[in-house]
Design an enzyme around this catalytic site. Structure first.
Site, PDB file in Angstrom:
ATOM      1  CE1 TYR A 123      11.487  -2.707 -12.110  1.00 46.03           C
ATOM      2  CE2 TYR A 123       9.372  -3.791 -12.252  1.00 46.03           C
ATOM      3  CZ  TYR A 123      10.656  -3.621 -12.708  1.00 46.03           C
ATOM      4  OH  TYR A 123      11.113  -4.365 -13.758  1.00 46.03           O
ATOM      5  CE  LYS A 156      23.688 -12.596  -9.941  1.00 43.05           C
ATOM      6  NZ  LYS A 156      24.171 -13.633 -10.854  1.00 43.05           N
ATOM      7  CG  ASP A 171      22.931 -15.781 -13.141  1.00 42.43           C
ATOM      8  OD1 ASP A 171      22.256 -16.259 -12.212  1.00 42.43           O
ATOM      9  OD2 ASP A 171      24.162 -15.613 -13.055  1.00 42.43           O
ATOM     10  CG  ASP A 184       9.031  -6.563 -15.622  1.00 42.16           C
ATOM     11  OD1 ASP A 184       8.268  -7.006 -16.499  1.00 42.16           O
ATOM     12  OD2 ASP A 184       9.345  -5.360 -15.542  1.00 42.16           O
ATOM     13  CG  ASP A 232       7.828  -9.931 -20.747  1.00 41.32           C
ATOM     14  OD1 ASP A 232       6.710 -10.183 -20.246  1.00 41.32           O
ATOM     15  OD2 ASP A 232       8.128  -8.820 -21.207  1.00 41.32           O
TER      16      ASP A 232
END
Ligand code: NAD
Length: 365
Positions: free
Chosen positions: A141, A187, A219, A243, A247
């Site tokens: 970001y 990852k 994943d 992020d 959620d």
């Protein structure tokens, strides 16, 4: 003892849920003989309307001078057309950066009265209790270079050693006080930046021998949170992965109106409900105040290690829900649907009852 809190009610339902939070803040402070000093400032769309910027120097200075910042929510359609840097959400990114809030803490736990409402099977969600620790001020970001052209768009995910070290330490310290397990999510099978992340986390883990470290690809982590969330204690992860995972974690345990969060730096901390400004229900006194009230519990726990105060608030919320009181967003047939202010009053009554029982002893700091 003094506690200076800057209140940023913001836009939409922000002021309504902040009012609820302040009542619980004041009640808790009174119980522990804490002198609460509250200062309210404009922030977000309302600050843009008055001063032409979502974050004024005055608001920033007030936040810097306080022990904690409490934020309601910002944003709304009327500011969507503004240039990116003047949008309310840009004010929030700037505030987090200016205060150095690099660690975002989002608990995922299920109120016993809410097990039935989860989208997952009861036995999968009952007793779930883990925390997502997300790096908040680095990663993709914020990385450079970034850009967009007619035939190409690009961003950069990069981390420096000190950024990974400090968030890893926060995760290990938290796990040490909990069930002693950190799952670092990355990852590393594809991304070099994740291989770097993994190496640093491994190095930091040597300073915390009582905490067990494991690694998981992002994943797989997304699947495991839905398949068997009880396996987790503290999930440590980067900005982008956090992020998304926070959620997912939030949604298996409740509704948007019930999720608290803390964003923590070296010398500042900000507490806020996860939800946005909910313009569709603003000004109607029907917003769910639980996320905001629960964020107050996190505030006392973080600032004063007052886990007991946080537990009182959590139990008061759970008791209220168990009695069948709900706001409209979480109501089932047969529930008593309450307004924001009524729900807040019930939770406060439950707090008072808990402080008056033998089980919870009030102590002074
Ligand atoms: P939102 O969280 O505001 O609302 C999504 C849905 O959930 C709406 O139907 C809303 O009514 C409901 N909802 C949210 N909080 C609730 C509560 N406490 N009680 C009952 N119902 C609740 O998300 P959105 O609609 O995508 O965004 C609205 C605005 O909020 C946008 O401008 C967005 O940028 C902003 N936003 C701000 C923050 C923040 O301030 N931290 C976070 C997310 C979104």
């Amino acid at each position: 003892m003094n506690l200076k809190v800057t209140l940023l009610p913001g836009d939409g339902i922000g002021p309504e849920v902040t009012e609820a939070a302040v009542k619980v803040m004041q009640h808790t402070a009174d119980k522990y003989d804490i002198q609460l000093e509250l200062r309210e400032e404009l922030f977000g769309g309302c600050a843009y309307d008055k001063h032409g910027t979502p974050l004024t120097e005055q608001t920033l200075a007030a936040c810097r001078e306080s022990n904690a910042v409490f934020l309601g929510a910002v944003g709304g359609n009327q500011w969507d057309g503004l240039p990116q840097h003047l949008k309310p959400e840009a004010g929030l990114l700037k505030l987090r950066r200016e205060l150095g809030l690099y660690a975002n803490v989002r608990p995922a736990r299920v109120f016993s009265s809410f097990v039935q409402s989860s989208s997952l099977k009861n036995e999968v969600v009952r007793d779930v209790d883990f925390v997502v620790m997300r790096e908040l001020t680095g990663g993709i970001y914020f990385g450079a270079p970034r850009g967009v052209e007619a035939d190409k768009g690009w961003n950069t995910m990069s981390y420096e050693r000190h950024e990974v070290e400090r968030i890893a330490r926060k995760a290990f310290e938290l796990a040490r006080d909990r069930r002693g397990r950190v799952t670092s999510v990355d990852k590393a099978n594809v991304l070099e930046v994740s291989q770097f992340w993994r190496n640093i986390v491994r190095e930091v883990s040597r300073d915390y021998p009582s905490v067990a470290l494991s690694h998981m690809y992002v994943d797989n982590a997304a699947m495991q949170i839905v398949r068997d969330p009880k396996q987790f204690d503290v999930i440590l992860t980067s900005n982008l992965f956090g992020d998304i995972l926070s959620d997912i974690a939030g949604m298996i345990t409740g509704s948007l109106g019930m999720l608290p969060s803390a964003s923590i730096g070296h010398s500042h901390a900000l507490f806020e409900p996860v939800h946005g400004s909910a313009p569709d229900i603003a000004g109607k006194n029907i917003a769910n105040p639980i996320a905001a009230i629960s964020s107050v519990g996190m505030m006392f726990e973080h600032l004063f290690q007052m886990s007991k105060a946080a537990q009182v608030i959590e139990r008061a919320i759970d008791n209220t829900l168990q009695q069948g009181y709900r706001t409209a967003d979480i109501a089932r047939p047969g529930d008593r649907v309450l307004s924001t202010t009524e729900m807040t009053s019930h939770i406060l009554e439950q707090c008072e009852d808990l402080y008056n029982t033998e089980a919870i002893r009030v102590f002074t700091l």
